[in-house]
Design an enzyme around this catalytic site. Sequence first.
Site, PDB file in Angstrom:
ATOM      1  N   ALA A   1      -4.223  11.304   3.635  1.00 20.90           N
ATOM      2  CA  ALA A   1      -3.241  11.732   4.638  1.00 20.90           C
ATOM      3  C   ALA A   1      -1.906  12.001   3.958  1.00 20.90           C
ATOM      4  O   ALA A   1      -1.811  11.979   2.728  1.00 20.90           O
ATOM      5  CB  ALA A   1      -3.094  10.660   5.707  1.00 20.90           C
ATOM      6  N   ASN A   2      -0.875  12.274   4.718  1.00 20.21           N
ATOM      7  CA  ASN A   2       0.471  12.447   4.166  1.00 20.21           C
ATOM      8  C   ASN A   2       1.494  11.870   5.123  1.00 20.21           C
ATOM      9  O   ASN A   2       1.142  11.359   6.197  1.00 20.21           O
ATOM     10  CB  ASN A   2       0.742  13.923   3.846  1.00 20.21           C
ATOM     11  CG  ASN A   2       0.619  14.781   5.084  1.00 20.21           C
ATOM     12  OD1 ASN A   2       1.407  14.639   6.025  1.00 20.21           O
ATOM     13  ND2 ASN A   2      -0.376  15.664   5.110  1.00 20.21           N
TER      14      ASN A   2
END
Length: 403
Positions: free
Chosen positions: A211-212
Amino acid sequence: MILKDKRILLIVAGGIAAYKSLDLIRRLRERGAVVIPVMTKAAGEFVTELAVGALAARKVHTDLFSREDEVDVGHIRLARDCDLVLAAPATADLMAKMANGLANDLASTVLIATDRPVLMAPAMNPRMWANPAVARNAAQLRADGVRFIGPMRGEMAEGGEAGLGRMAEPLDIVAEVEALLDRSPKPLAGKRAIVTSGPTHEPIDPVRYIANRSSGTQGHAIASALARAGADVVLVSGPVALADPAGVKVVHVERAEEMRDAVLAALPADIAVMVAAVADWRVATAAGEKIKKSADGSVPSLPLTENPDILRTVGHHQQRPRLVVGFAAETSDVETNARAKLDRKGADLIVANDVSPETGIMGGKRNTVALIGRDGVERWPDMSKEEVAGRLVALIAGRLAEV
Ligand code: CTP
């Protein structure tokens, strides 16, 4: 600040959902509204006049034949000296009275006497809501111009039963009140817009993902601002902790491929604003079972494969929207990189921002952006993400108005 100094006459009728009316009063007042509370006798069985009055910071009106009130304001003035009448919760009884023109207490009299818009947020047991008599009354009220929000599907506050009958959430009611009182111009009326927002989650195995740090704040603010400007908005959102913006159709997705599919399904559109921080890569083959540590200490290798570029797909699509806007989150050479993206992705405009950790932009509330178009660069000062959204939507409306 649509609600600033707006007078909302809030009728609290007798249902367990009345406890949510207390929060509703707070939310309305936070936005600058004046809340004039009216409680039915039955409402007093669920919340106290003291609590309602304290939160509204005003006298609670309860009695049709109150000597004091009739001298002071009178029920007719009460019914008209407001911008909107909101019944939350609206019970089957209150709806029945209004639908049939009954006026035998203060709340029902106000509803019959008012010449202001009326919004009802019904709340009742699902079987009551499904009852043909209640359905008839709701249909009659709609035909008479009363607006409704909810009821929603879900667990009843009293527990045990689920179905259509829960009162809409206070923030959603507030958004509906705002929409009803909004007199601002609608430059994007009749236009369709697609917005992507948030991160994507690319699975490694059933419990892990890549994810980020994107929070979705900027994308959601843009979707909201487009809707306020009158556009019909589809927001394709990755996993975020934000509420769905009011007046926007939200499609929730996790992976980049799902996001692309949802975006393509939303075409045709006039406007596309791709704000999501889409993961550039995904794990080539996500494991079907949780990957276990191996006894010999060897670590798994996770070959990656490239994700579809959604902006680029839309920018080169047969049904390309008239205006395609991309974002460029960079940590160096912000404008040079953004300019290259403009051509590569087939966008009309790239909103570039520097997301180096020291800027605090990613996941934060503020943003400093530069707009890169074919005709040059426009640098905006530091502002809130809501302000960026507002200015960007004004710019979009201006561009679409040009022939
Ligand atoms: N974007 C997209 N789909 C992707 C990657 C990015 O739609 N798979 C969109 C983003 O929503 C944003 C823009 O493309 O509007 C810029 O994304 P960015 O990740 O900065 O661009 P990249 O093409 O990944 O370029 P680079 O990684 O080289 O910076």
